[in-house]
Motif scaffolding. Structure first.
Motif, PDB file in Angstrom:
ATOM      1  N   ARG A 100      79.729  81.493 -90.080  1.00  0.00           N
ATOM      2  CA  ARG A 100      79.825  80.880 -91.414  1.00  0.00           C
ATOM      3  C   ARG A 100      79.288  79.456 -91.431  1.00  0.00           C
ATOM      4  NH1 ARG A 100      82.370  85.854 -90.962  1.00  0.00           N
ATOM      5  NH2 ARG A 100      83.516  86.387 -92.864  1.00  0.00           N
ATOM      6  N   THR A 101      79.437  78.766 -90.318  1.00  0.00           N
ATOM      7  CA  THR A 101      79.127  77.332 -90.261  1.00  0.00           C
ATOM      8  C   THR A 101      78.244  77.066 -89.048  1.00  0.00           C
ATOM      9  OG1 THR A 101      81.331  76.889 -91.178  1.00  0.00           O
ATOM     10  CG2 THR A 101      80.137  75.018 -90.251  1.00  0.00           C
ATOM     11  N   LEU A 102      77.081  76.475 -89.277  1.00  0.00           N
ATOM     12  CA  LEU A 102      76.149  76.169 -88.187  1.00  0.00           C
ATOM     13  C   LEU A 102      75.651  74.744 -88.334  1.00  0.00           C
ATOM     14  CD1 LEU A 102      74.458  76.988 -85.731  1.00  0.00           C
ATOM     15  CD2 LEU A 102      72.759  77.940 -87.320  1.00  0.00           C
ATOM     16  N   THR A 103      75.941  73.918 -87.333  1.00  0.00           N
ATOM     17  CA  THR A 103      75.509  72.523 -87.335  1.00  0.00           C
ATOM     18  C   THR A 103      74.533  72.297 -86.190  1.00  0.00           C
ATOM     19  OG1 THR A 103      77.569  71.731 -88.328  1.00  0.00           O
ATOM     20  CG2 THR A 103      76.257  70.124 -87.134  1.00  0.00           C
ATOM     21  N   ARG A 137      82.605  82.039 -85.683  1.00  0.00           N
ATOM     22  CA  ARG A 137      82.505  81.754 -87.117  1.00  0.00           C
ATOM     23  C   ARG A 137      81.999  80.336 -87.356  1.00  0.00           C
ATOM     24  NH1 ARG A 137      85.792  85.741 -89.613  1.00  0.00           N
ATOM     25  NH2 ARG A 137      86.284  84.481 -91.448  1.00  0.00           N
ATOM     26  N   SER A 138      82.070  79.488 -86.336  1.00  0.00           N
ATOM     27  CA  SER A 138      81.530  78.121 -86.411  1.00  0.00           C
ATOM     28  C   SER A 138      80.833  77.795 -85.102  1.00  0.00           C
ATOM     29  CB  SER A 138      82.641  77.078 -86.636  1.00  0.00           C
ATOM     30  OG  SER A 138      83.371  77.339 -87.806  1.00  0.00           O
ATOM     31  N   LEU A 139      79.687  77.159 -85.197  1.00  0.00           N
ATOM     32  CA  LEU A 139      78.989  76.670 -84.006  1.00  0.00           C
ATOM     33  C   LEU A 139      78.462  75.280 -84.306  1.00  0.00           C
ATOM     34  CD1 LEU A 139      77.989  77.106 -81.141  1.00  0.00           C
ATOM     35  CD2 LEU A 139      75.907  78.132 -82.091  1.00  0.00           C
ATOM     36  N   PHE A 140      78.873  74.335 -83.470  1.00  0.00           N
ATOM     37  CA  PHE A 140      78.557  72.923 -83.641  1.00  0.00           C
ATOM     38  C   PHE A 140      77.868  72.493 -82.352  1.00  0.00           C
ATOM     39  CE2 PHE A 140      80.685  68.912 -85.597  1.00  0.00           C
ATOM     40  CZ  PHE A 140      79.559  68.173 -85.342  1.00  0.00           C
ATOM     41  N   ILE A 141      76.566  72.202 -82.413  1.00  0.00           N
ATOM     42  CA  ILE A 141      75.819  71.825 -81.217  1.00  0.00           C
ATOM     43  C   ILE A 141      75.513  70.331 -81.271  1.00  0.00           C
ATOM     44  CG2 ILE A 141      73.690  72.147 -79.905  1.00  0.00           C
ATOM     45  CD1 ILE A 141      73.677  75.016 -80.654  1.00  0.00           C
ATOM     46  N   LEU A 142      75.937  69.609 -80.228  1.00  0.00           N
ATOM     47  CA  LEU A 142      75.682  68.178 -80.103  1.00  0.00           C
ATOM     48  C   LEU A 142      74.705  67.969 -78.954  1.00  0.00           C
ATOM     49  CD1 LEU A 142      79.294  66.728 -80.487  1.00  0.00           C
ATOM     50  CD2 LEU A 142      77.486  66.729 -82.194  1.00  0.00           C
ATOM     51  N   CYS A 143      73.601  67.301 -79.220  1.00  0.00           N
ATOM     52  CA  CYS A 143      72.550  67.110 -78.211  1.00  0.00           C
ATOM     53  C   CYS A 143      72.350  65.640 -77.908  1.00  0.00           C
ATOM     54  CB  CYS A 143      71.217  67.666 -78.721  1.00  0.00           C
ATOM     55  SG  CYS A 143      71.159  69.432 -78.846  1.00  0.00           S
ATOM     56  N   SER A 144      71.921  65.353 -76.684  1.00  0.00           N
ATOM     57  CA  SER A 144      71.394  64.034 -76.393  1.00  0.00           C
ATOM     58  C   SER A 144      70.048  63.916 -77.094  1.00  0.00           C
ATOM     59  CB  SER A 144      71.235  63.824 -74.888  1.00  0.00           C
ATOM     60  OG  SER A 144      70.274  64.721 -74.374  1.00  0.00           O
ATOM     61  N   ARG A 145      69.526  62.709 -77.211  1.00  0.00           N
ATOM     62  CA  ARG A 145      68.358  62.461 -78.052  1.00  0.00           C
ATOM     63  C   ARG A 145      67.160  63.334 -77.693  1.00  0.00           C
ATOM     64  NH1 ARG A 145      65.883  59.403 -81.650  1.00  0.00           N
ATOM     65  NH2 ARG A 145      63.765  58.685 -81.311  1.00  0.00           N
ATOM     66  N   ASN A 146      66.890  63.516 -76.419  1.00  0.00           N
ATOM     67  CA  ASN A 146      65.688  64.237 -75.998  1.00  0.00           C
ATOM     68  C   ASN A 146      65.995  65.616 -75.428  1.00  0.00           C
ATOM     69  OD1 ASN A 146      63.762  62.108 -76.598  1.00  0.00           O
ATOM     70  ND2 ASN A 146      64.735  60.985 -74.934  1.00  0.00           N
ATOM     71  N   ALA A 147      67.175  66.152 -75.734  1.00  0.00           N
ATOM     72  CA  ALA A 147      67.535  67.466 -75.210  1.00  0.00           C
ATOM     73  C   ALA A 147      66.675  68.552 -75.851  1.00  0.00           C
ATOM     74  CB  ALA A 147      69.007  67.744 -75.466  1.00  0.00           C
ATOM     75  N   THR A 148      66.389  69.581 -75.089  1.00  0.00           N
ATOM     76  CA  THR A 148      65.683  70.745 -75.606  1.00  0.00           C
ATOM     77  C   THR A 148      66.403  71.999 -75.137  1.00  0.00           C
ATOM     78  OG1 THR A 148      64.218  70.755 -73.685  1.00  0.00           O
ATOM     79  CG2 THR A 148      63.433  69.602 -75.650  1.00  0.00           C
ATOM     80  N   PHE A 149      66.432  73.017 -75.992  1.00  0.00           N
ATOM     81  CA  PHE A 149      67.055  74.282 -75.614  1.00  0.00           C
ATOM     82  C   PHE A 149      66.480  75.370 -76.505  1.00  0.00           C
ATOM     83  CE2 PHE A 149      69.502  72.571 -79.032  1.00  0.00           C
ATOM     84  CZ  PHE A 149      69.924  73.657 -79.781  1.00  0.00           C
ATOM     85  N   ASN A 150      66.553  76.582 -76.040  1.00  0.00           N
ATOM     86  CA  ASN A 150      66.012  77.726 -76.770  1.00  0.00           C
ATOM     87  C   ASN A 150      67.099  78.324 -77.646  1.00  0.00           C
ATOM     88  OD1 ASN A 150      64.657  79.916 -77.731  1.00  0.00           O
ATOM     89  ND2 ASN A 150      64.260  80.860 -75.736  1.00  0.00           N
ATOM     90  N   PHE A 151      67.165  77.869 -78.876  1.00  0.00           N
ATOM     91  CA  PHE A 151      68.195  78.347 -79.785  1.00  0.00           C
ATOM     92  C   PHE A 151      67.929  79.779 -80.235  1.00  0.00           C
ATOM     93  CE2 PHE A 151      70.026  78.586 -84.151  1.00  0.00           C
ATOM     94  CZ  PHE A 151      71.346  78.532 -83.778  1.00  0.00           C
TER      95      PHE A 151
END
Length: 996
Positions: A614-617, A589-603
């Motif tokens: 309900r909540t996406l950050t 129901r909530s997803l909070f993704i914290l990345c380093s400055r140059n991180a890349t990922f296939n969302f």
């Protein structure tokens, strides 16, 4: 917690039934009895769930019963939300069928219909078939869940639960009554010992001195370190002081960047550890520094050595470390200097407890409870955090009986190690209403030491349905936050300015949760919330690393399974989302993704699985494309894309999110257009689109979003008939509040500007008026004067910024009416030769004036004591700028004279800037002198930068203006202190290395 989920489902039921009655919508035919039964079951369960949550602490069977209840409740909430969404979509579709299409240019400049009117009978038939299928599916799901709930309702009789009634919450004081804890009890001796260790003379010791403070969670390690760090003797002893909050995991790159930023350098582009190390070495070379590393957990010698290597400053430099683990101190090879912090004495414990518990009480109210309070404080075992939490609880217990109930509570008798630590927190938590309980426990989704922004937090609570059913969910959220703050669940509130006061509106800035409070929140949500660190790309089995919330205990590992409803993923620079997450993502129901400055990922791989979200950050996640599948997340209410500087557009499918309440695209600097059908987001309340510099305009449909409260940045187009939102459309948005920024005001038609009716928007407290333009400039100066007059705001305004204005005068009729204005910025008004009479504003506290290139003289008009035609004004006050604290002038090369004495000689009773705290003058090359009245101000900080004549005239002892400023404790000229904390430099060359 189960109580929170059950309450949310009941709120949903009330809302659903209300919509059916009001709108005469029957999307689920034949399940009226099921809905009534569902409501009855949940009502019966709600009556006992509070007691069940208390008993689960010691009874595993009750804990299992609550887990089953939560699972069914979550599933039912999803079904009801599907139902509610279907009702809403039906309503939107009806409006589209009867409405007139809105036109907006497409990418090729051609007009395009935003909401095409469906005339095809085939489309209508398909829609009807889809609705019928949805009816049957909803009916089946409700019936199945009702059967499960029946079993749970019957099982509750096995546990002899006590029925509880909702107790009306006592009226509480507002946030401004937060207890002042600036006084630290019982640590005076510890602080003096510590300060002596920092100041001791060891000029012959070229090694790095490390002093750890070791103690259990909540004992006051950070508080003691802050006390020492801010001591005036310590401040004057070290050339540079640096504070870094470390926590777990120990990230050398993140810590290194924090050290670099302490030297006012931009560290965002540093990627490799080696470049960071070299930069740190250059920054501290030749300086005696104090570095505080707060909350260190790692025992990894290699990580510590990587960071320690460049920290070789001057002799006498110190590193202060706070940690719960003695092994950390030993690893740092500081065995001889370890300071083991003990608990508070009983006397100090009572003093601290009473400061909270007896706050704002009359002596009569304290009779008969002090003895009980002493016993309660003794049960806290000398831990300051526990004392504060319990003291905050007792503050709202008015009778002796209530105090005795806390003292005799059964929780004190439990033997479990974790429960013993959390007992004060549990007592305070169980005393909260269901709303505060669910809102507090949700905070476990944030990593430790995360800066909590109140506005964002409230919007996330809203997205989870916690504030559903409230007339003003934002107001309910603020009350909830304030109550939790007064219970000491939040701490470290950031101050407004150097004078250490709360914000001008009485609110508080970002804050944090204490480590132990965070541990407690994770304890409450053990199976529901999970913070996961994704390692560098490796084998799948090694990629997940669960960050335990209970670092003071043997490490626990959560199984990232279907019970997890709220998750935070921490991604390094090179990471891929493991496929195992996709298997359970549908429950999130909530997803909070914290990345380093140059991180890349296939969302995009994960997105189709997040069907209950309900909540996406995704703030600062380096996203350049948001997949079309985002439109499938029908439950989504909060979407944070802020800080994604490579994101150029949002997909049209975003407009299918009929439940979306908050959209954050703040600092998405490459976005040029927003989706054409944005007006379909009928529930949108907050559009945070500030600092989107390339945004060409807003879609016309935004004018139909009558729920909208936040609209930060409004780009005004010259041609108002081209389908873009115009300033006249603001008149329809009567719920707007907070901040509005109007760009390209110079392109407005005067009549259109008046239609905005800003003066009636009493909840808009911050207004930015930018008259600049990005295309060929054909503005009429006289029109700009009329436009500014037409954009009259409501007197409630507290912040105003005017920039790039070309009019010759700023003395508008309405400016003197802004009696609540506390902050004013004036920039790039190149044709204005004089400043407006701002001295009349009774509430103004901060004023910044820059790039006013035609101003040559600042005097009586500015002070509000004389009109522009040199006639003396009749003023109701004999104080000019009565509350002004911070004043800044910059880049005013024609400014020659600052006169504040002429009127004062005529009227000796006049006082000028009696509250002035800080003054900064930068790049004003023609200015020769400061006004005489500065001698009568309580000025504490003066900074003069790049002012050719004034810099020489204000040198200590020799400058002609020195006698006017010598009383100021801190004076900095061209980035170098000539006086600091009343200590004057006497170097022969006029410089002062010791005050650098």
């Amino acid at each position: 917690m189960a109580e929170a989920v059950v309450s949310a489902v009941l709120d949903q039921l009330v809302s659903i039934i209300g919509q059916q009655v009001k709108q005469e919508v029957r999307l689920v035919k034949g399940v009226k009895k099921d809905v009534a039964k569902l409501n009855s079951n949940f009502q019966a369960i709600q009556a006992v769930v509070e007691d069940a949550e208390k008993k689960q602490i010691s009874d595993a069977r009750v804990r299992d019963w609550l887990e089953k209840l939560k699972d069914v409740s979550y599933d039912m909430d999803d079904v009801l939300d599907d139902w509610s969404s279907a009702i809403l979509k039906s309503k939107i579709q009806q409006q589209e069928q009867t409405g007139v299409g809105n036109y907006l240019p497409d990418k090729d400049g051609n007009k395009k219909v935003c909401f095409p009117i469906p005339t095809s009978s085939l489309c209508f038939l398909r829609s009807q078939v889809k609705r019928m299928g949805m009816k049957r599916e909803t009916a089946i799901r409700i019936r199945e869940l009702n059967e499960k709930l029946d079993v749970i309702a019957i099982e509750k009789e096995n546990y002899s639960f006590i029925h509880t009634r909702a107790v009306k919450q006592l009226e509480r004081q507002k946030t401004t009554s937060l207890v002042d804890v600036s006084q630290v009890f019982g640590r005076e001796n510890d602080a003096n010992i510590f300060i002596n260790m920092l100041l001791e003379n060891d000029e012959d010791n070229r090694g790095l001195t490390i002093i750890p403070i070791v103690g259990m969670g909540g004992i006051g390690k950070t508080t003691l370190a802050q006390l020492v760090f801010n001591d005036s003797r310590v401040k004057s002893h070290f050339d540079k002081q640096i504070w870094v909050c470390v926590s777990d995991p120990f990230d050398e790159i993140k810590i290194g960047k924090a050290i670099i930023e302490a030297f006012e350098m931009d560290a965002r582009n540093f990627v490799e550890l080696e470049s960071i190390v070299q930069c740190i070495h250059k920054c501290i070379r030749g300086k005696r520094f104090l570095l505080v590393l707060d909350d260190v957990w790692t025992e990894d010698q290699e990580k510590w050595e990587n960071l320690k290597y460049p920290l070789t400053g001057e002799a006498g430099s110190r590193i202060l470390v706070t940690t719960r683990k003695r092994e950390v101190a030993i690893m740092m090879r500081a065995e001889t200097r370890i300071m083991n912090l003990g608990v508070l004495s009983e006397k100090d414990s009572w003093f601290l407890f009473s400061k909270f518990a007896l706050f704002d009480r009359d002596m009569e109210d304290c009779e008969g409870i002090e003895e009980i309070g002493t016993e309660i404080a003794r049960k806290c075992k000398g831990l300051p955090l526990a004392i504060k939490i319990l003291g905050s609880l007792m503050r709202f217990k008015r009778s002796k009986t209530h105090w005795e109930e806390v003292l005799d509570n059964e929780l004190w008798k439990l033997e479990d190690v974790k429960i013993k630590l959390f007992t004060p927190l549990l007592l305070s938590y169980y005393d909260l209403p269901p709303l505060e309980k669910r809102c507090f426990s949700y905070c476990s989704i944030f990593p430790k030491d995360y800066d909590l922004d109140k506005e964002r937090l409230i919007q996330m609570w809203m997205s989870q349905g916690y504030l559903r059913g409230k007339e003003s969910p934002e107001k309910a959220g603020q009350d909830c936050f304030n109550n939790l703050a007064m219970r000491s669940f939040f701490q470290d509130f950031q101050k407004n300015d150097e004078s250490n006061e709360l914000r001008n509106d009485g609110s508080v800035g970002p804050c944090k949760m204490h480590d132990t409070v965070h541990d407690f929140a994770q304890f409450l949500t053990d199976t529901e919330c999970c913070i996961m660190e994704i390692n560098e790309v490796k084998e799948e089995k090694e990629q997940l690393n669960t960050v335990s919330g209970f670092s003071s205990f043997p490490s626990q590992s959560h199984c990232f399974d279907k019970k997890v409803r709220h998750s935070t993923l921490v991604l390094p620079m090179k990471a891929e989302l493991p496929s195992s997450i996709c298997n359970v993502a549908k429950h999130l129901r909530s997803l909070f993704i914290l990345c380093s400055r140059n991180a890349t990922f296939n969302f995009g791989v994960l997105l189709p699985h997040l069907t209950r979200l309900r909540t996406l950050t995704l703030s600062r996640c380096n996203i350049s494309i948001l997949p079309e599948e985002i439109g499938q997340l029908v439950h989504l209410r909060y979407l944070d894309l802020s800080g994604n500087r490579t994101l150029e557009e949002l997909p049209n499918s975003l407009c299918n999110l009929c439940n979306l309440q908050t959209l954050r695209i703040f600092r998405c600097s490459r976005i040029r257009r927003l989706p054409e059908e944005l007006g379909k987001l009928v529930n949108l309340r907050h559009l945070h689109n500030g600092h989107c510099g390339l945004l060409q305009g807003l879609p016309k449909g935004v004018g139909r979003l009558t729920c909208l409260k936040t609209l930060e940045d409004l780009v005004l187009r010259r041609n108002i008939n081209n389908g873009y939102f115009s300033i006249g459309d603001l008149n329809k948005l009567n719920n707007l509040e907070g901040c509005i920024s109007l760009r390209w005001c110079g392109s407005l038609d005067v009549g259109e500007a008046a239609k905005a009716n800003l003066k009636n928007k009493k909840y808009v407290v911050s207004l930015e008026l930018d008259f600049g333009m990005t295309f060929e400039d054909t503005r009429n100066i006289q029109d700009e004067i009329l436009i500014l007059e037409a954009l009259e705001p409501h007197p409630n305004l507290s912040y105003l910024s005017i920039s790039n204005y070309r009019g010759e005068t700023l003395s508008t009729r309405w400016m003197s009416l802004l009696i609540n204005l506390t902050e004013f910025h004036l920039k790039d008004c190149e044709n204005c030769e004089s400043l407006p009479p701002l001295g009349q504003l009774p509430s103004l506290q901060s004023l910044e004036i820059s790039y006013m290139t035609s101003v040559k003289m600042v005097g009586a008009v500015f002070l509000g004591t004389e009109t522009e035609d040199n006639n003396e004004m009749i003023i109701s006050s004999i104080v000019s700028f009565p509350k002004l604290k911070n004043l800044r002038f910059s880049h005013m090369n024609q400014w020659k004279e600052w006169d504040g004495s002429a009127f004062a000689r005529k009227n000796t009773s006049l006082r000028i800037m009696p509250s002035l705290y800080s003054l900064e003058i930068e790049s004003c090359d023609s200015l020769e002198a400061v006004p005489d009245f500065l001698q009568s101000t309580p000025l504490q900080h003066l900074s003069i930068k790049s002012c050719l004549m004034l810099s020489d005239r204000c040198q200590n002892g020799t400058g002609k203006e020195w006698f006017k400023i010598s009383h100021i404790p801190n004076i900095k000229i061209n980035y170098r202190y000539v006086q600091k904390d009343n200590c004057v430099s006497h170097d022969n060359d006029g410089s002062d290395n010791s005050l650098e």
